[in-house]
Design an enzyme around this catalytic site. Sequence first.
Site, mmCIF file in Angstrom:
data_model
loop_
_atom_site.group_PDB
_atom_site.id
_atom_site.type_symbol
_atom_site.label_atom_id
_atom_site.label_comp_id
_atom_site.label_asym_id
_atom_site.label_seq_id
_atom_site.Cartn_x
_atom_site.Cartn_y
_atom_site.Cartn_z
ATOM 1 N N GLY A 67 0.822 -1.195 0.000
ATOM 2 C CA GLY A 67 0.000 0.000 0.000
ATOM 3 C C GLY A 67 0.861 1.253 0.000
ATOM 4 N N CYS A 68 0.250 2.384 -0.312
ATOM 5 C CA CYS A 68 1.009 3.631 -0.449
ATOM 6 C C CYS A 68 1.504 4.158 0.895
ATOM 7 C CB CYS A 68 0.181 4.680 -1.180
ATOM 8 S SG CYS A 68 -1.483 4.929 -0.522
ATOM 9 N N TYR A 69 0.611 4.292 1.879
ATOM 10 C CA TYR A 69 1.056 4.714 3.203
ATOM 11 C C TYR A 69 2.078 3.718 3.754
ATOM 12 C CZ TYR A 69 -2.514 8.343 3.996
ATOM 13 O OH TYR A 69 -3.286 9.482 3.943
ATOM 14 N N SER A 102 5.611 4.241 2.344
ATOM 15 C CA SER A 102 6.322 5.401 2.874
ATOM 16 C C SER A 102 6.780 5.181 4.314
ATOM 17 C CB SER A 102 5.436 6.650 2.798
ATOM 18 O OG SER A 102 4.370 6.595 3.720
#
Length: 338
Positions: free
Chosen positions: A147-149, A152
Amino acid sequence: MNQQQKTWTASVIGASGYSGAELIKLLKRHPGIEIEALYAHTQAGKHFSELYPAIPCDKVFQTYEGQTDSDIYFLALPHGEALRLVPGLLAAGKKIIDLSGDYRLEKVDEHKHFYGGDKSPEAVLQYGMPELFRDEIVKSTAISNPGCYATSIILGLAPLFRGGMVGLEVESVNVTAISGISGAGRSAKTELSFSEMSGNMRAYKVGKHQHTPEIMQALGTSATEPSFRFVMTPMIAPYVRGIYSVLNVRLASPATMASIRELYAGFYADAPFVRLRNGVTEVSHVANTNFCDVSLAFENDGSLVIITAIDNLVKGAAGQAVQNMNLMLGFDETTALL
């Protein structure tokens, strides 16, 4: 003929969304990939260029009805949809990269708690974070894209948990992560309209974001039985793309900046898309790229502050998917991404 010389055919299921469109843009410039079909039920019959004129692609959207003609399938679908399609593609011997959260979590109870629904994955696909699991990805035929979060935050924390620094122990992590509006997808939503978001910012899914168990799993623990205190506050801001994460880390014992920087530099020495920055990174530094930038600092009270920036549609979705594909198919990891 070796894998690098072969042209592979690829299809994208869910090609009309932002992540799907970003995939098309990257695959179009990949020298070893031929796009065979684009599937998007709600847009069936329309040309891709009608939705995205800036991306040169003459394909017409089709309805996916179980076709298995391509070598590799990308699934860029809402959560829950891949659970229906992946088993058939696996049975047909196809290579798969799923961009949803359907196959990321090892614990069924965590999947049900954070994603809901009455169906859980029958198998867990290889977690596709090249910086952590490159060797496993190379040998895999089916990948669950992070996932994106999660991307990061995991890349910001991984050296602390997986870097092997003697005596380093994390007591707590407090994260504030801000996403651009494209992270919510292409579907029209009143609360994401210009009149609602212009000059505005807000938190959402506080205390129960679906990327939390994914983050904890990648760091060697779990959301239900954590080995350290973890708090994540996701926020949305009025810009299009990018995730900016500020991670406040409380260490059990003091550490020097020199030792932390050495740890991070060594951990990511062979990671072409992670950049350890001297100054404070910004979203604009990574927009439209597959990079994750990492900045390090200490607060006066001794807590470690880690700041990361990624493009949520590239490193947080389509770019990482292509990076995984490159490893799976034997291409250079950076092909079509630099």
